[in-house]
Design a protein around this motif. Structure first.
Motif, PDB file in Angstrom:
ATOM      1  N   LEU A   1       0.848  -1.192   0.000  1.00 63.89           N
ATOM      2  CA  LEU A   1       0.000   0.000   0.000  1.00 63.89           C
ATOM      3  C   LEU A   1       0.885   1.244   0.000  1.00 63.89           C
ATOM      4  O   LEU A   1       1.613   1.512   0.940  1.00 63.89           O
ATOM      5  CB  LEU A   1      -0.919  -0.009   1.225  1.00 63.89           C
ATOM      6  CG  LEU A   1      -1.868   1.176   1.393  1.00 63.89           C
ATOM      7  CD1 LEU A   1      -2.760   1.347   0.182  1.00 63.89           C
ATOM      8  CD2 LEU A   1      -2.699   0.995   2.648  1.00 63.89           C
ATOM      9  N   ASP A   2       0.787   2.005  -1.087  1.00 62.16           N
ATOM     10  CA  ASP A   2       1.687   3.134  -1.292  1.00 62.16           C
ATOM     11  C   ASP A   2       1.055   4.470  -0.920  1.00 62.16           C
ATOM     12  O   ASP A   2       1.725   5.350  -0.404  1.00 62.16           O
ATOM     13  CB  ASP A   2       2.136   3.162  -2.760  1.00 62.16           C
ATOM     14  CG  ASP A   2       3.219   4.171  -3.032  1.00 62.16           C
ATOM     15  OD1 ASP A   2       4.254   4.106  -2.355  1.00 62.16           O
ATOM     16  OD2 ASP A   2       3.032   5.041  -3.897  1.00 62.16           O
ATOM     17  N   GLN A   3      -0.246   4.642  -1.211  1.00 60.44           N
ATOM     18  CA  GLN A   3      -0.892   5.929  -0.956  1.00 60.44           C
ATOM     19  C   GLN A   3      -2.358   5.761  -0.590  1.00 60.44           C
ATOM     20  O   GLN A   3      -2.997   4.824  -1.044  1.00 60.44           O
ATOM     21  CB  GLN A   3      -0.914   6.824  -2.189  1.00 60.44           C
ATOM     22  CG  GLN A   3       0.322   7.079  -2.900  1.00 60.44           C
ATOM     23  CD  GLN A   3       0.071   7.929  -4.142  1.00 60.44           C
ATOM     24  OE1 GLN A   3      -0.807   8.780  -4.187  1.00 60.44           O
ATOM     25  NE2 GLN A   3       0.836   7.680  -5.152  1.00 60.44           N
ATOM     26  N   PHE A   4      -2.838   6.736   0.158  1.00 58.67           N
ATOM     27  CA  PHE A   4      -4.268   6.890   0.392  1.00 58.67           C
ATOM     28  C   PHE A   4      -4.722   8.004  -0.554  1.00 58.67           C
ATOM     29  O   PHE A   4      -4.531   9.177  -0.261  1.00 58.67           O
ATOM     30  CB  PHE A   4      -4.559   7.271   1.852  1.00 58.67           C
ATOM     31  CG  PHE A   4      -4.210   6.179   2.823  1.00 58.67           C
ATOM     32  CD1 PHE A   4      -5.114   5.174   3.100  1.00 58.67           C
ATOM     33  CD2 PHE A   4      -2.973   6.160   3.457  1.00 58.67           C
ATOM     34  CE1 PHE A   4      -4.795   4.155   3.998  1.00 58.67           C
ATOM     35  CE2 PHE A   4      -2.646   5.150   4.351  1.00 58.67           C
ATOM     36  CZ  PHE A   4      -3.563   4.151   4.616  1.00 58.67           C
ATOM     37  N   GLY A   5      -5.268   7.633  -1.709  1.00 59.20           N
ATOM     38  CA  GLY A   5      -5.684   8.618  -2.700  1.00 59.20           C
ATOM     39  C   GLY A   5      -7.033   9.223  -2.370  1.00 59.20           C
ATOM     40  O   GLY A   5      -7.681   8.851  -1.384  1.00 59.20           O
ATOM     41  N   ALA A   6      -7.474  10.158  -3.214  1.00 62.23           N
ATOM     42  CA  ALA A   6      -8.748  10.843  -2.994  1.00 62.23           C
ATOM     43  C   ALA A   6      -9.911   9.864  -3.030  1.00 62.23           C
ATOM     44  O   ALA A   6     -10.866   9.994  -2.274  1.00 62.23           O
ATOM     45  CB  ALA A   6      -8.939  11.931  -4.039  1.00 62.23           C
ATOM     46  N   SER A   7      -9.827   8.862  -3.906  1.00 63.42           N
ATOM     47  CA  SER A   7     -10.938   7.908  -4.001  1.00 63.42           C
ATOM     48  C   SER A   7     -10.451   6.466  -4.048  1.00 63.42           C
ATOM     49  O   SER A   7     -11.220   5.567  -4.340  1.00 63.42           O
ATOM     50  CB  SER A   7     -11.770   8.205  -5.258  1.00 63.42           C
ATOM     51  OG  SER A   7     -10.962   8.088  -6.415  1.00 63.42           O
ATOM     52  N   SER A   8      -9.158   6.234  -3.794  1.00 66.18           N
ATOM     53  CA  SER A   8      -8.648   4.871  -3.888  1.00 66.18           C
ATOM     54  C   SER A   8      -7.427   4.655  -3.006  1.00 66.18           C
ATOM     55  O   SER A   8      -6.740   5.598  -2.625  1.00 66.18           O
ATOM     56  CB  SER A   8      -8.272   4.551  -5.339  1.00 66.18           C
ATOM     57  OG  SER A   8      -7.202   5.384  -5.757  1.00 66.18           O
ATOM     58  N   LEU A   9      -7.186   3.369  -2.710  1.00 69.41           N
ATOM     59  CA  LEU A   9      -5.941   2.931  -2.082  1.00 69.41           C
ATOM     60  C   LEU A   9      -5.019   2.514  -3.219  1.00 69.41           C
ATOM     61  O   LEU A   9      -5.425   1.744  -4.083  1.00 69.41           O
ATOM     62  CB  LEU A   9      -6.197   1.737  -1.167  1.00 69.41           C
ATOM     63  CG  LEU A   9      -7.155   1.952   0.000  1.00 69.41           C
ATOM     64  CD1 LEU A   9      -7.481   0.618   0.657  1.00 69.41           C
ATOM     65  CD2 LEU A   9      -6.550   2.913   1.002  1.00 69.41           C
TER      66      LEU A   9
ATOM     67  N   PRO B   1     -11.873   2.000  -8.538  1.00 71.85           N
ATOM     68  CA  PRO B   1     -12.673   3.226  -8.436  1.00 71.85           C
ATOM     69  C   PRO B   1     -12.262   4.276  -9.457  1.00 71.85           C
ATOM     70  O   PRO B   1     -11.205   4.202 -10.068  1.00 71.85           O
ATOM     71  CB  PRO B   1     -12.378   3.709  -7.022  1.00 71.85           C
ATOM     72  CG  PRO B   1     -11.016   3.204  -6.748  1.00 71.85           C
ATOM     73  CD  PRO B   1     -10.877   1.898  -7.487  1.00 71.85           C
ATOM     74  N   TYR B   2     -13.127   5.247  -9.613  1.00 74.51           N
ATOM     75  CA  TYR B   2     -12.854   6.417 -10.426  1.00 74.51           C
ATOM     76  C   TYR B   2     -13.143   7.633  -9.561  1.00 74.51           C
ATOM     77  O   TYR B   2     -13.780   7.531  -8.513  1.00 74.51           O
ATOM     78  CB  TYR B   2     -13.713   6.413 -11.697  1.00 74.51           C
ATOM     79  CG  TYR B   2     -15.183   6.210 -11.427  1.00 74.51           C
ATOM     80  CD1 TYR B   2     -16.017   7.293 -11.161  1.00 74.51           C
ATOM     81  CD2 TYR B   2     -15.737   4.919 -11.412  1.00 74.51           C
ATOM     82  CE1 TYR B   2     -17.363   7.099 -10.892  1.00 74.51           C
ATOM     83  CE2 TYR B   2     -17.090   4.737 -11.142  1.00 74.51           C
ATOM     84  CZ  TYR B   2     -17.890   5.827 -10.890  1.00 74.51           C
ATOM     85  OH  TYR B   2     -19.223   5.640 -10.618  1.00 74.51           O
ATOM     86  N   ASN B   3     -12.667   8.779  -9.991  1.00 79.61           N
ATOM     87  CA  ASN B   3     -12.869   9.990  -9.195  1.00 79.61           C
ATOM     88  C   ASN B   3     -14.351  10.347  -9.116  1.00 79.61           C
ATOM     89  O   ASN B   3     -15.043  10.334 -10.127  1.00 79.61           O
ATOM     90  CB  ASN B   3     -12.097  11.164  -9.804  1.00 79.61           C
ATOM     91  CG  ASN B   3     -10.610  11.019  -9.582  1.00 79.61           C
ATOM     92  OD1 ASN B   3     -10.179  10.378  -8.645  1.00 79.61           O
ATOM     93  ND2 ASN B   3      -9.820  11.607 -10.452  1.00 79.61           N
TER      94      ASN B   3
END
Length: 195
Positions: free
Chosen positions: A109-117, A153-155
């Protein structure tokens, strides 16, 4: 500059390089300039005098970077297991085994994105093969994730409405009292007609 780069064997005809902000396949080299054929077919002539850095993606090895975004509700360990299985299936096929020169470096797990891991890793390949390997890996991820029910997911935007504020904003209006209605209509004569 040109003589120095040629002596250092920084590039050869056929290499895919980036110089002076321009990427392409080297068609010809001289002491004065480099002729690059861009991915769109354009011919770019770059003078050695403007070259300060050479990025050569055609030498020795390449890495296919893997960055897969999944929904926040997904089990990261399960997703990583599926990604490893996808890699193993590619490595078991002779066509793709010839284009993969190492194990799957699955970093996690590299990042906690706006709408995804975002789960990251990379696949080692011979130089120039990383692009095809990455595209095939991504194709298989889409097919497998669809089959497994893993969300890609998508934004999107999530709007939260406070129920109390919503009720207050859309509360039906109460009718005005009779006296107020008469005052709004204006003075009324003895016969009840507004003037």
């Amino acid at each position: 500059n040109g003589l120095f780069l040629l002596m250092e064997d920084a590039m050869q005809v056929g290499d895919w390089i980036t110089v002076g902000g321009i990427s392409g396949s080297v068609e010809r080299l001289s002491i004065r300039n480099i002729r690059l054929r861009g991915g769109d077919g354009s011919l770019n002539i770059v003078p050695f005098s403007s070259v300060t850095t050479v990025v050569n993606t055609s030498r020795d090895i390449g890495y296919a970077p893997i960055n897969i975004g999944v929904g926040y509700k997904e089990d990261v360990d399960r997703v990583q297991k599926v990604l490893q299985e996808i890699f193993d299936s590619m490595k078991a096929e002779p066509e793709w085994a010839a284009q993969i020169t190492g194990d799957f470096e699955l970093w996690g797990l590299d990042q906690f994105g706006a709408s995804s891991l975002v789960i990251a890793g990379r696949i080692k390949t011979p130089a120039g093969k990383q692009y095809g390997v990455k595209r095939e890996f991504n194709r298989r991820v889409k097919i497998r994730f669809d089959a497994e029910g893993i969300e890609l997911p998508y934004n999107y935007q999530k709007i939260t409405i406070d129920p109390d504020e919503f009720r207050e904003a859309f509360r039906p209006l109460e009718p005005a009292p009779r006296k107020a209605r008469a005052a709004i209509a204006g003075p009324v004569s003895e016969d009840g007609v507004a003037r």
